[in-house]
Design an enzyme around this catalytic site. Structure first.
Site, short mmCIF file in Angstrom:
data_model
loop_
_atom_site.label_atom_id
_atom_site.label_comp_id
_atom_site.label_asym_id
_atom_site.label_seq_id
_atom_site.Cartn_x
_atom_site.Cartn_y
_atom_site.Cartn_z
N LYS A 156 62.63 -5.60 -56.87
CA LYS A 156 61.61 -4.68 -57.38
C LYS A 156 62.26 -3.52 -58.10
O LYS A 156 63.21 -2.92 -57.58
CB LYS A 156 60.79 -4.14 -56.21
CG LYS A 156 59.87 -5.18 -55.59
CD LYS A 156 58.56 -5.19 -56.32
CE LYS A 156 57.46 -5.58 -55.36
NZ LYS A 156 56.15 -5.24 -55.77
N CYS B 122 53.22 39.77 -54.79
CA CYS B 122 54.37 38.99 -55.27
C CYS B 122 55.31 38.69 -54.09
O CYS B 122 55.70 39.60 -53.36
CB CYS B 122 55.12 39.81 -56.32
SG CYS B 122 56.69 39.05 -56.79
N CYS C 217 60.69 43.77 -60.57
CA CYS C 217 60.70 42.66 -59.61
C CYS C 217 62.04 41.92 -59.68
O CYS C 217 62.43 41.42 -60.73
CB CYS C 217 59.55 41.72 -59.95
SG CYS C 217 59.52 40.23 -59.00
P1 AMP Z 1 53.86 -9.80 -54.56
O1 AMP Z 1 52.47 -10.00 -55.11
O2 AMP Z 1 54.40 -8.44 -54.80
O3 AMP Z 1 53.98 -10.31 -53.17
O4 AMP Z 1 54.83 -10.69 -55.43
C1 AMP Z 1 54.68 -12.08 -55.45
C2 AMP Z 1 53.98 -12.47 -56.68
O5 AMP Z 1 54.73 -12.22 -57.83
C3 AMP Z 1 53.74 -13.95 -56.76
O6 AMP Z 1 52.66 -14.34 -55.98
C4 AMP Z 1 53.47 -14.13 -58.23
O7 AMP Z 1 52.08 -13.98 -58.47
C5 AMP Z 1 54.16 -12.96 -58.88
N1 AMP Z 1 55.15 -13.32 -59.89
C6 AMP Z 1 55.25 -12.73 -61.10
N2 AMP Z 1 56.21 -13.26 -61.84
C7 AMP Z 1 56.78 -14.25 -61.10
C8 AMP Z 1 57.83 -15.19 -61.34
N3 AMP Z 1 58.52 -15.21 -62.48
N4 AMP Z 1 58.11 -16.05 -60.34
C9 AMP Z 1 57.43 -16.03 -59.17
N5 AMP Z 1 56.42 -15.18 -58.90
C10 AMP Z 1 56.09 -14.29 -59.85
#
Ligand code: AMP
Length: 706
Positions: free
Chosen positions: A332, A426, A449
């Site tokens: 992330k 102040c 001040c």
């Molecule tokens: P989260 O919703 O944060 O749990 O992240 C998982 C989700 O990321 C999956 O369910 C997909 O919908 C999404 N996702 C987006 N891009 C990708 C990718 N390239 N490969 C796999 N999942 C992806």
């Protein structure tokens, strides 16, 4: 995989009872927001703030396992099945992904993978598209059904709507099922449906014009558009897809993820072009870093990178946890919003006496840097946002933008938290505080001040003004405390000897007072000396005249290039200067007629500070860039120049340099990690220069050819 200790500091020392109460409150708030998000597509808080609450709950449950419950939101995939759509059972469960919140966690995951297989297998890296999951079922090569992820096992039938999404093929391209184990068996293709950033903005503009509630972000706009009762509405929205998986890898005789992506492309699906098959940890990390850099310039939102073990046989060997595959991880990007505790609201006194409320936060890492303080601007802002001491607040920091407190999570407010009251006096000198009519700011009325004096001195030495290197808050603060300085002219009577002996208010191990010492003192004296030759615009800016900042000072000096000329100008003449309004003109006119200020200016002049424009290098140059306006964004790494230096160099050729992008901007020059100015340039169609192109302009003085 969630990062523990998101909030640094005291949060760990809770009693069990306090932790239980907090976990309970968090669960309720998460449940409420989950419903708003998935069922109504109308979240009240951003994804990042939601994730932040979830991470706090996860780390509480990890620290106090006795508090974990079976129905905790931390254990769910997320998603609701709305009754208005027919439920669809997925051929195979649609899993979520585990997260790596930073590079260290990603490395840790790769180490685990290496251990599991005895070597690091090839890893397929893809962008994590920030949209809504979709499952498309094909039978005999024809698209027959589309479903949302729902709770992972059962989704919603959105076939009628998906049939209106332009980039989804109704039939697979001929020959693509040649690799199918059974060409007649249903095949579930999975991916992400998203709304491009530009379409999202257009949709929200339209919604606002028609008095409808705008969508919170492109992801919700995509999910909301997909879950319409009337397919015609979906058809009117600009949705697109990237597909990246099938429900059962054995359905096709392919060896791994990379081959699958090629097959999806050949079959006619949209596949994201930014993929890389990586053979080493370093390659994976480089792909993640490059994707983060690219994030702002992509026409769609991404929130990370998904790293997948490429080989299907190896994937099968690793299997799944209850919510996610063990063979994949979502790296992330640092979230641009987090939740944290508002410990206090303090009041800072500025150089013109303005009182600014400041949020003192429990330090929290946002978008890659730690945020502990954020301005709350003024009294009205504090009340408009209704932030109170003790609140859990949402903090945002996007790119190079200054951190901002967006507002409180009201449901987590502790009992008895009171609205903030602005000070009547102040906090620095105890003088009366006033708020002039039509002004949002509170102001200290005293000219004596000490907080104002300190801020004025710091403003003089700052980079935008006289740029006196090394003269920071600690040293200037001490000089004020010991009564050695009260105005900016005092800098020029400092001696090396007295600076060297200045006690810094700290002691060493032996209990002796620490002094500045000769090395630092000598450097400071030469920096002060060098400041005497600064451009006159910097002197005007440095004096700290109300309403006169760096840009207005430069504009003034263009017309009145010396103190003499400035003093002679009437208020009317000053108002006629481009960029100087009536308030600024009145302010500078009055400043130059106040005896104390005249005394400071005279002492500065006697000390040798240049009170007239010094001819700058390049001033005689042909004004080849006259009429062009440049905006600079990002760090100019290759040029090894600060943005100010590059701006000065452009100005020497007659160009204008502005701090914001508009349709009138001629070029936006972009360095590393550009901010929102870059996005705006792309949106407005303003030509963008990279560092090499900017360098060519600076070297030749010729306008860029695009
Ligand atoms: P989260 O919703 O944060 O749990 O992240 C998982 C989700 O990321 C999956 O369910 C997909 O919908 C999404 N996702 C987006 N891009 C990708 C990718 N390239 N490969 C796999 N999942 C992806």
């Amino acid at each position: 995989m969630a990062a523990d200790g998101e909030r640094m500091g005291a949060s760990a020392q809770r009693t069990l009872e306090e932790a239980a109460q907090r976990a309970d409150a968090l669960r309720q708030e998460i449940e409420r927001n989950t419903y708003l998000y998935y069922a109504l597509d109308a979240p009240e808080i951003s994804d990042a703030a939601y994730d932040s609450l979830m991470r706090e709950l996860r780390s509480l449950e990890a620290a106090y396992p006795q508090l974990a419950t079976d129905d905790s939101p931390t254990k769910r995939v997320g998603g609701y099945v709305e009754k208005q759509f027919t439920p669809v059972r997925h051929a195979e469960r649609m899993y979520s992904l585990d997260n790596a919140m930073d590079e260290a966690e990603l490395i840790e995951w790769m180490r685990g993978i290496e251990e599991l297989y005895g070597h690091l297998p090839a890893l397929c890296c893809e962008l994590k598209i920030d949209g809504s999951s979709i499952a498309l079922t094909c039978r005999g090569g024809l698209l027959v059904q589309a479903a949302t992820r729902g709770d992972g096992t059962t989704g919603e039938d959105v076939t009628a709507n998906v049939m209106n999404v332009k980039d989804i093929p109704r039939a697979l391209r001929p020959g693509s099922l040649d690799v199918a184990a059974d060409p007649d068996a249903p095949l579930e293709v999975r991916g992400e449906i998203y709304m491009p950033k530009a379409s999202f903005e257009a949709l929200n503009r339209e919604a606002e014009a028609e008095g409808r509630k705008p969508f919170a972000n492109p992801r919700n706009a995509a999910a909301g558009s997909l879950r319409q009762k009337d397919p015609a509405i979906t058809a009117s929205r600009d949705l697109a897809t990237f597909l990246y998986a099938i429900s059962d890898n054995a359905a096709l005789k392919l060896k791994g993820q990379w081959e699958l992506l090629q097959w999806l492309k050949e079959a006619g699906f949209h596949v994201n072009p930014d993929v890389q098959l990586c053979q080493s940890r370093e390659e994976v990390l480089a792909f993640c870093a490059a994707s983060l850099e690219k994030r702002g310039s992509l026409p769609y939102e991404i929130d990370g990178v998904v790293v997948k073990v490429n080989d299907f046989a190896l994937q099968d060997a690793a299997g799944f946890t209850s919510r996610a595959p063990k063979w994949a991880i979502a790296f992330k990007f640092p979230p641009e919003e987090k939740t944290t505790l508002l410990r206090a609201i303090t009041v800072q006194v500025g150089r013109t006496g303005v009182l600014t409320p400041v949020a003192e936060l429990e330090p929290v890492a946002v978008a890659g840097s730690v945020v502990a303080r954020a301005t709350l601007h003024n009294e009205d802002e504090v009340h408009r946002k209704d932030v109170r001491v003790g609140d859990t607040v949402i903090v945002r920091k996007a790119g190079d933008v200054i951190p901002e407190v967006l507002g409180p999570v009201i449901t987590l407010r502790p009992e008895g938290a009171l609205p903030w009251e602005a000070p009547k006096t102040c906090p620095s000198c105890g003088s009366r505080v006033i708020r002039e009519e039509g002004e949002a700011q509170l102001r200290c009325v005293s000219i004596d001040c000490p907080a104002q004096a300190l801020e004025r001195l710091l403003h003089w030495v700052s980079r935008d003004a006289m740029d006196i290197d090394g003269m920071g808050e600690e040293i200037v603060g001490r000089l004020v405390e010991v009564g050695r300085m009260s105005d900016v002219a005092d800098f020029y009577s400092l001696t090396e000897e007295e600076l060297a002996c200045l006690k810094m208010g700290r002691t060493n191990k032996e209990g002796e007072a620490i002094t500045l010492g000769h090395t630092v003192a000598a450097k400071l004296i030469s920096a002060i000396e060098a400041s005497k030759e600064r451009d006159f615009a910097r002197v005007v800016c440095g004096l700290g005249i109300r309403h006169i900042g760096k840009n207005t000072a430069a504009q003034l000096v263009e017309v009145y290039p010396s103190m003499e000329a400035l003093k002679d100008a009437s208020e009317e003449e000053l108002t006629a200067v481009h960029g100087i309004g009536e308030r600024a003109a009145a302010s500078i006119w009055a400043f130059l007629r106040t005896p104390d200020n005249v005394d400071v200016i005279n002492r500065l002049e006697r000390a040798g500070v240049a009170m007239a424009a010094i001819r700058m290098e390049g001033e005689d140059r042909a004004q080849t860039l006259a009429g062009l306006t440049f905006v600079l964004t990002g760090t100019l790494t290759e040029l090894r120049m600060s943005r100010d230096e590059a701006a000065d160099a452009l100005k020497a050729y007659g160009a204008k340099v502005s701090s914001s992008v508009s349709k009138k901007t001629s070029f936006v020059a972009v360095g590393d990690n550009p901010g929102s100015k870059y996005d705006k340039a792309v949106k407005l169609g303003v030509p963008v220069l990279d560092e090499a192109q900017l360098k060519a302009v600076l070297d030749t003085g010729e306008p860029p050819v695009i």
